[in-house]
Design a protein around this motif. Sequence first.
Motif, mmCIF file in Angstrom:
data_model
loop_
_atom_site.group_PDB
_atom_site.id
_atom_site.type_symbol
_atom_site.label_atom_id
_atom_site.label_comp_id
_atom_site.label_asym_id
_atom_site.label_seq_id
_atom_site.Cartn_x
_atom_site.Cartn_y
_atom_site.Cartn_z
ATOM 1 N N TYR A 14 0.845 -1.183 0.000
ATOM 2 C CA TYR A 14 0.000 0.000 0.000
ATOM 3 C C TYR A 14 0.880 1.232 0.000
ATOM 4 O O TYR A 14 1.775 1.350 0.807
ATOM 5 C CB TYR A 14 -0.895 0.020 1.246
ATOM 6 C CG TYR A 14 -1.863 -1.110 1.284
ATOM 7 C CD1 TYR A 14 -3.068 -1.023 0.602
ATOM 8 C CD2 TYR A 14 -1.568 -2.277 1.974
ATOM 9 C CE1 TYR A 14 -3.962 -2.074 0.624
ATOM 10 C CE2 TYR A 14 -2.456 -3.326 1.996
ATOM 11 C CZ TYR A 14 -3.655 -3.216 1.325
ATOM 12 O OH TYR A 14 -4.534 -4.264 1.341
ATOM 13 N N HIS A 19 -1.984 -10.936 1.836
ATOM 14 C CA HIS A 19 -3.098 -10.921 0.897
ATOM 15 C C HIS A 19 -3.027 -12.175 0.039
ATOM 16 O O HIS A 19 -1.961 -12.699 -0.214
ATOM 17 C CB HIS A 19 -2.966 -9.681 0.001
ATOM 18 C CG HIS A 19 -4.033 -9.545 -1.022
ATOM 19 N ND1 HIS A 19 -5.315 -9.196 -0.700
ATOM 20 C CD2 HIS A 19 -4.000 -9.704 -2.350
ATOM 21 C CE1 HIS A 19 -6.029 -9.135 -1.815
ATOM 22 N NE2 HIS A 19 -5.258 -9.440 -2.822
ATOM 23 N N THR A 50 -10.235 4.304 -12.581
ATOM 24 C CA THR A 50 -9.685 4.447 -11.235
ATOM 25 C C THR A 50 -9.106 3.145 -10.700
ATOM 26 O O THR A 50 -8.257 3.165 -9.816
ATOM 27 C CB THR A 50 -10.752 4.956 -10.251
ATOM 28 O OG1 THR A 50 -11.851 4.050 -10.252
ATOM 29 C CG2 THR A 50 -11.228 6.351 -10.645
ATOM 30 N N HIS A 51 -9.572 2.005 -11.204
ATOM 31 C CA HIS A 51 -9.033 0.698 -10.790
ATOM 32 C C HIS A 51 -8.471 0.022 -12.031
ATOM 33 O O HIS A 51 -9.166 -0.154 -13.014
ATOM 34 C CB HIS A 51 -10.115 -0.183 -10.172
ATOM 35 C CG HIS A 51 -9.613 -1.566 -9.890
ATOM 36 N ND1 HIS A 51 -8.745 -1.843 -8.850
ATOM 37 C CD2 HIS A 51 -9.820 -2.731 -10.535
ATOM 38 C CE1 HIS A 51 -8.462 -3.143 -8.865
ATOM 39 N NE2 HIS A 51 -9.099 -3.692 -9.875
ATOM 40 N N ASP A 106 -6.642 -3.358 -13.362
ATOM 41 C CA ASP A 106 -6.298 -4.742 -13.079
ATOM 42 C C ASP A 106 -5.442 -5.293 -14.214
ATOM 43 O O ASP A 106 -5.936 -5.565 -15.306
ATOM 44 C CB ASP A 106 -7.567 -5.587 -12.923
ATOM 45 C CG ASP A 106 -7.260 -7.028 -12.567
ATOM 46 O OD1 ASP A 106 -8.142 -7.873 -12.741
ATOM 47 O OD2 ASP A 106 -6.133 -7.322 -12.111
ATOM 48 N N THR A 113 -6.590 4.859 -8.389
ATOM 49 C CA THR A 113 -6.424 4.659 -6.946
ATOM 50 C C THR A 113 -6.001 3.233 -6.609
ATOM 51 O O THR A 113 -5.487 2.983 -5.525
ATOM 52 C CB THR A 113 -7.719 4.981 -6.190
ATOM 53 O OG1 THR A 113 -8.769 4.134 -6.670
ATOM 54 C CG2 THR A 113 -8.107 6.444 -6.365
ATOM 55 N N SER A 114 -6.218 2.289 -7.525
ATOM 56 C CA SER A 114 -5.909 0.890 -7.258
ATOM 57 C C SER A 114 -5.260 0.263 -8.501
ATOM 58 O O SER A 114 -5.810 0.348 -9.597
ATOM 59 C CB SER A 114 -7.190 0.139 -6.908
ATOM 60 O OG SER A 114 -6.948 -1.230 -6.762
ATOM 61 N N ASP A 155 -3.454 -3.379 -9.770
ATOM 62 C CA ASP A 155 -3.197 -4.791 -9.499
ATOM 63 C C ASP A 155 -2.208 -5.323 -10.527
ATOM 64 O O ASP A 155 -2.540 -5.472 -11.699
ATOM 65 C CB ASP A 155 -4.497 -5.582 -9.546
ATOM 66 C CG ASP A 155 -4.344 -7.020 -9.105
ATOM 67 O OD1 ASP A 155 -3.194 -7.499 -8.970
ATOM 68 O OD2 ASP A 155 -5.378 -7.681 -8.908
ATOM 69 N N LEU A 195 -2.644 6.915 -6.114
ATOM 70 C CA LEU A 195 -2.597 5.482 -5.830
ATOM 71 C C LEU A 195 -2.670 5.210 -4.332
ATOM 72 O O LEU A 195 -1.907 5.758 -3.552
ATOM 73 C CB LEU A 195 -1.310 4.872 -6.403
ATOM 74 C CG LEU A 195 -1.219 3.359 -6.392
ATOM 75 C CD1 LEU A 195 -2.269 2.748 -7.314
ATOM 76 C CD2 LEU A 195 0.168 2.913 -6.815
ATOM 77 N N THR A 200 -3.744 1.632 -3.350
ATOM 78 C CA THR A 200 -3.477 0.209 -3.252
ATOM 79 C C THR A 200 -2.680 -0.280 -4.455
ATOM 80 O O THR A 200 -3.081 -0.048 -5.593
ATOM 81 C CB THR A 200 -4.789 -0.610 -3.162
ATOM 82 O OG1 THR A 200 -5.554 -0.116 -2.073
ATOM 83 C CG2 THR A 200 -4.497 -2.079 -2.949
ATOM 84 N N LEU A 201 -1.566 -0.948 -4.176
ATOM 85 C CA LEU A 201 -0.721 -1.557 -5.196
ATOM 86 C C LEU A 201 -0.550 -3.022 -4.834
ATOM 87 O O LEU A 201 0.037 -3.337 -3.798
ATOM 88 C CB LEU A 201 0.634 -0.851 -5.258
ATOM 89 C CG LEU A 201 1.703 -1.500 -6.149
ATOM 90 C CD1 LEU A 201 1.250 -1.484 -7.612
ATOM 91 C CD2 LEU A 201 3.016 -0.757 -5.990
ATOM 92 N N ASP A 202 -1.053 -3.916 -5.680
ATOM 93 C CA ASP A 202 -0.955 -5.359 -5.421
ATOM 94 C C ASP A 202 0.147 -5.936 -6.300
ATOM 95 O O ASP A 202 0.058 -5.879 -7.527
ATOM 96 C CB ASP A 202 -2.300 -6.017 -5.735
ATOM 97 C CG ASP A 202 -2.351 -7.490 -5.344
ATOM 98 O OD1 ASP A 202 -1.289 -8.107 -5.168
ATOM 99 O OD2 ASP A 202 -3.466 -8.013 -5.239
#
Length: 123
Positions: free
Chosen positions: A19, A30, A67-68, A70, A91-92, A94, A114, A116-118
Amino acid sequence: DGQEGDTVRLHSLRSHVAYNHGDGLFCSKHSQEGRAAVVHDSCSGCTFSRSVFGTLTREGECAASCTHLDLSNRGIRGLGGTVFDGMGHVTSLDLSNNALAELLPSTLAGLSSLVTLDVLGNG
């Protein structure tokens, strides 16, 4: 410790989500279900592509509704230096289950919102 200069070594984040809280990366556990790999993805006006060498690039400008993002399970080995430039609305992100060995903070500089960064399953 997972960092070497300005490079975040992803092998140390293999089982974590990172994060971004402004000053750096905070990690917490996670897990993620796998998804089928694809080569091209679109997000509100822009297209992300993975080259045969595994480098992710972007064509076009992404709308504020993107915004997301993947990009998990895409076989990504590297990120083009400007792939996320001008994407302050995301903001996210993946990037889990790819083949990224390192992540330069300068590559993420365009992701000013940003949260959340997975990066689970890289390295």
